[in-house]
Design a protein around this motif. Structure first.
Motif, PDB file in Angstrom:
ATOM      1  N   PRO B 203       0.804  -1.177   0.036  1.00 52.97           N
ATOM      2  CA  PRO B 203      -0.037  -0.046   0.123  1.00 52.97           C
ATOM      3  C   PRO B 203       0.948   1.155  -0.082  1.00 52.97           C
ATOM      4  CG  PRO B 203      -0.161  -1.210   2.068  1.00 52.97           C
ATOM      5  CD  PRO B 203       0.666  -2.080   1.095  1.00 52.97           C
ATOM      6  N   GLU B 204       0.230   2.441  -0.595  1.00 54.43           N
ATOM      7  CA  GLU B 204       1.067   3.577  -0.838  1.00 54.43           C
ATOM      8  C   GLU B 204       0.863   4.631   0.407  1.00 54.43           C
ATOM      9  OE1 GLU B 204       1.528   3.416  -5.670  1.00 54.43           O
ATOM     10  OE2 GLU B 204       0.638   5.404  -4.449  1.00 54.43           O
ATOM     11  N   ASP B 205      -0.455   4.362   1.293  1.00 49.41           N
ATOM     12  CA  ASP B 205      -0.782   5.367   2.299  1.00 49.41           C
ATOM     13  C   ASP B 205       0.443   5.686   3.336  1.00 49.41           C
ATOM     14  OD1 ASP B 205      -1.699   3.711   4.989  1.00 49.41           O
ATOM     15  OD2 ASP B 205      -1.132   2.589   3.049  1.00 49.41           O
ATOM     16  N   VAL B 206       0.405   7.065   3.848  1.00 48.50           N
ATOM     17  CA  VAL B 206       1.116   7.509   4.506  1.00 48.50           C
ATOM     18  C   VAL B 206       1.650   6.348   5.726  1.00 48.50           C
ATOM     19  CG1 VAL B 206       2.018   9.283   6.327  1.00 48.50           C
ATOM     20  CG2 VAL B 206       0.993   9.684   4.045  1.00 48.50           C
ATOM     21  N   ASP B 207       0.489   6.181   6.508  1.00 50.92           N
ATOM     22  CA  ASP B 207       0.695   5.187   7.544  1.00 50.92           C
ATOM     23  C   ASP B 207       1.519   3.961   7.290  1.00 50.92           C
ATOM     24  OD1 ASP B 207      -2.483   6.128   9.111  1.00 50.92           O
ATOM     25  OD2 ASP B 207      -0.555   6.819   9.187  1.00 50.92           O
ATOM     26  N   SER B 208       1.289   3.161   5.991  1.00 46.34           N
ATOM     27  CA  SER B 208       2.138   2.288   5.906  1.00 46.34           C
ATOM     28  C   SER B 208       3.362   2.491   5.531  1.00 46.34           C
ATOM     29  CB  SER B 208       1.497   1.443   4.514  1.00 46.34           C
ATOM     30  OG  SER B 208       0.166   1.021   4.710  1.00 46.34           O
ATOM     31  N   LYS B 241      -3.017  -1.746   6.885  1.00 42.50           N
ATOM     32  CA  LYS B 241      -3.950  -1.526   5.493  1.00 42.50           C
ATOM     33  C   LYS B 241      -3.566  -2.567   4.597  1.00 42.50           C
ATOM     34  CE  LYS B 241      -5.599   2.987   5.746  1.00 42.50           C
ATOM     35  NZ  LYS B 241      -4.573   3.862   6.056  1.00 42.50           N
TER      36      LYS B 241
END
Lengths: 93, 699
Positions: B203-208, B241
């Motif tokens: 995943p590309e989201d910030v949290d990941s 995620k």
């Protein structure tokens, strides 16, 4: 339509040979006799007594019970012509 | 009668032959190990041989007349299963042939028991399959090892951290097919991990991609953390995620510390037994991958650090341009304080490009190296030589005037022509250099200006035909006026400073007088002698002024020494002597923060040092000692020996001069000692005491 042909098939276990034989046989019968035959499959390992009663020596053995006369064929059941011939489904020349 | 007998005999013979023939054939059938069955045209059993009993494991009598079944093959073999109650079913090879028996159609059936053979064949097949799998695994392992080696080599040739992610991603995809994963690096602040490479569907989201170290169980435990089924967990908090079902988190260790994390996830469950290795089988590869990666990151960071700290040019080993800026800055400050000049020379090799083109780049490199050596040998200890560009060098000469610099450059220009350079058994043509000169403060007040003017001058030298020295020119008239103003301002503030300064000085000197009048007069006299020596040596006025100032307070450190020790008539103990020695350092401490145009604190600090390093307090040697201190040292000794002391009568000037002569070059600077001797012996300099407080000079 009424069932015209009653058949009994003896096989040994659930080996690939047994499964192939069953598949081949069903294909042959379904081609021209669909719905008018009844096939009972007996595993000689599971029901050896039935096999002994019928005096089975080797499998696969296919027995036509009805219509008479009783006919029995043994061995490779992959050739359609030969199967039908052997069971007296077609007239013998 | 005879005819009948003959026929009967013939019949008998015939019968006999028949019986024998029958017996022979019967025995073949009876003794055959294979089951032989004869059926009629419809499949009813007419005969079974004894072997059939063995093969079918039962008595055969009850089968005669029963239906065996119509075999559907003729003249062929087919495999069948043998049904034999009391034993496991066997496998038989059934060979059927149609034959004529006594005028009727029959089937001749031979059944060979091939159960054993079948079992062996099955075992072989299983063994082959196992071998096939192992072989595949081996090949796969080889492939993975090759990939790892390739990756390691590529990583080793990276010089910046930026080049790494692309390599990592491409090899991760090949080494861990079917996985989604990412590589994280711990930030310099060690407060979070940031992803530097991603592959698959990570995943590309910030949290990941950015999270704190304690969001990962692997990092917290400091070892591999694996989860087979993410539904049952527990999963790392940073994977909220993730769409994987199985994963491993592998901490990266470099130099014994955690430097990052390798995460591999997959949607394929572990049990799936297909050709691709499951995620736990990949663990070994992942560990090696992580090791190589950590090692190369550590190396890259180290070499980056080294490069940024480097002050030397790798080829010539001369200081590089970065360092030059620092040095010139430093020298300008020093020159401003000491009111000296700095010469800056930009040097360029003439026709260097031609040398490279004709003899190759290696020859060019050889040129540069030899030239660097030449410079290093030629320059003085206080000078600096830098590699400024491909074929340019900068020479910095502190405490030099424009004229000094010009003369120096000229001598270099001539000297270089004598240098012979050999390269691969060929003598290369001798080189000439072009020089452009600028100087602080006359031709530039800061590094940028100095370099610019020197560069312009160099350009002129090239234009004018090369192999020459050109002195730079000041910039436009406007600039000159500005600079003059700046200079005047500087002078003004220096003047006002010196008024304040003089006051302070007077105060200090008075305090010495009050404490110890002897020391006060000694200082005054020493200052006088020092200035006289300096004048004899031809030092600039500015330096002489500084010397006078320093001289008149050089024993200020003695303020901190008990008066009893200072005027003790007998020999000093070791402790008392070491206290006395401290006065150089104390004087330095007192003066070091006083604003003045001269390095007073240093002069005082060094006035008891000796040329051969036997002085105190720092055992400085030769060039390390300021010229002013060297002069002051001699003046100090002369005055002390020549005059009256509480613990001994005056030894006289002659004794003092003898001491100077004896230890000239050893304790005392040659030039200083010579000037001193000349002063007293030839120039008639005299010390005359008028009372105790008013010395009178006589030259």
């Amino acid at each position: 339509m009424a069932v015209k042909y009653v058949l009994k098939l003896y096989v040994t276990g659930e080996t690939p040979r047994s499964q192939t034989v069953l598949k081949n046989l069903k294909e042959i019968l379904d081609e021209d006799y669909k719905g008018v035959y009844s096939l009972k499959v007996i595993d000689v390992i599971k029901q050896p007594q039935l096999a002994e009663d019928d005096k089975i020596l080797a499998t696969p053995t296919l027995i036509k019970i009805l219509p008479p006369p009783v006919a029995r064929i043994i061995g490779d059941l992959s050739d359609r012509e030969k199967v039908l011939l052997g069971l007296d489904f077609v007239a013998i020349r | 009668m005879k005819k009948l007998t003959k026929k009967a005999d013939q019949d008998k013979k015939y019968l006999q032959a028949l019986k024998e023939s029958e017996a022979r054939f019967r025995s073949i059938v009876l003794w055959s190990p294979d089951a032989i069955i004869v059926t009629d045209a419809k499949g009813k059993i007419e005969y079974m041989n004894p072997a059939a009993e063995v093969v079918f494991n039962r008595k055969m009598e009850s089968f005669i007349g029963k239906d065996f079944g119509l075999p559907l093959v003729n003249g062929e073999s087919t495999e069948i299963d043998i049904f034999r109650p009391g034993k496991d079913p066997g496998v038989g090879d059934m060979y059927v042939v149609e034959a004529q028996w006594l005028g009727e159609n029959t089937h001749l059936i031979t059944i060979r028991d091939i159960t054993m053979r079948k079992q062996i064949e099955e075992k072989i097949k299983q063994a082959q399959e196992a071998l096939f799998i192992i072989n595949n695994k081996l090949e796969e392992r080889n492939r993975q090892n090759s990939l790892l080696s390739e990756m390691r080599e590529l990583l080793q040739s990276c010089s910046t951290v930026q080049e790494v992610p692309a390599i990592v991603i491409s090899y991760a995809a090949k080494l861990f097919p079917g996985t989604d994963g990412a590589l994280f690096l711990l930030s310099d602040s060690k407060s979070d991990l940031q992803s530097m490479a991603r592959w698959g569907y990570f995943p590309e989201d910030v949290d990941s991609n950015i999270f704190a170290p304690d969001a990962c169980w692997g990092l917290r435990q400091g070892r591999v953390y694996a989860v087979e089924d993410m539904k049952t967990g527990p999963i790392c908090p940073h994977l909220k995620k993730s769409s994987s079902t199985t994963y491993i988190c592998l901490p990266l260790i470099g130099k014994g510390e955690i430097i990052g994390l390798l995460h591999l996830g997959t949607k394929r469950p572990v049990q799936e037994d297909d050709k691709q290795a499951n995620i736990f089988e990949l663990k070994e590869i992942a560990v090696m991958f992580a090791e190589y990666f950590s090692l190369s990151i550590a190396n890259i960071k180290l070499s980056e650090k080294l490069t940024s700290q480097s002050v030397r040019d790798p080829l010539t080993r001369l200081y590089n341009r970065r360092y030059m800026d620092e040095i010139i800055q430093h020298e300008i400050l020093r020159a401003a304080r000491q009111q000296t000049g700095i010469g800056v020379v930009m040097i360029d090799i003439d026709h260097f490009k031609q040398i490279n083109d004709t003899y190759g780049h290696e020859a060019g490199d050889e040129f540069l190296t030899r030239l660097a050596d030449f410079f290093r040998l030629q320059i003085r200890r206080s000078d600096f030589i830098f590699r400024y560009g491909g074929e340019e060098f900068v020479l910095v000469l502190p405490e030099s005037s424009v004229e000094d610099t010009y003369k120096y450059a000229e001598s270099l220009r001539k000297e270089i022509k004598n240098m012979k350079i050999n390269f691969r058994d060929q003598q290369l043509p001798s080189i000439t250099l072009s020089f452009g000169i600028s100087a602080y403060p006359d031709l530039g007040l800061d590094t940028i200006e100095l370099i610019r003017i020197a560069d312009k001058a160099l350009y002129k030298a090239k234009e004018a035909g090369r192999d020459r020295v050109v002195i730079g020119a000041q910039d436009t008239a406007v600039d000159i006026t500005e600079r003059k103003h700046a200079k005047e301002e500087l002078q003004g503030s220096l003047n006002s400073l010196s008024k304040e300064f003089n006051t302070i000085v007077q105060v200090l000197i008075s305090s010495i007088e009050m404490k110890d009048p002897y020391t006060a007069s000694h200082q005054r006299w020493s200052a006088n002698i020092a200035c006289a020596i300096a004048t004899e040596m031809g030092l600039p006025q500015d330096k002489i002024d500084g010397l006078r100032m320093a001289g008149s307070m050089h024993d200020i450190g003695k303020l901190s020494i008990p008066a009893e020790i200072l005027s003790k008539p007998t020999k000093l103990t070791e402790i008392e002597f070491s206290l006395i020695k401290e006065h150089s350092r104390s004087g330095y401490e007192m003066l070091k923060d006083v604003e003045s145009p001269w390095p007073l604190a240093q002069i005082v600090y060094q006035h008891h040092e000796r040329m051969n390093g036997s002085g105190y307090p720092r055992n400085l040697k030769g060039d390390e000692i300021l010229m002013e201190s060297r002069i002051l040292a001699v003046a100090d000794i002369v005055e002390a020996m020549a005059s009256y002391r509480p613990y001994r009568a005056a030894l006289g000037i002659e004794a003092a001069l003898e001491e100077i002569e004896k230890n000239k070059g050893v304790f005392y600077d040659d030039a200083v000692a010579d000037a001193c001797l000349r002063l007293f012996r030839e120039k008639g300099y005299q010390l005359k005491y008028d009372g105790e407080t008013n010395p009178v000079e006589k030259t």
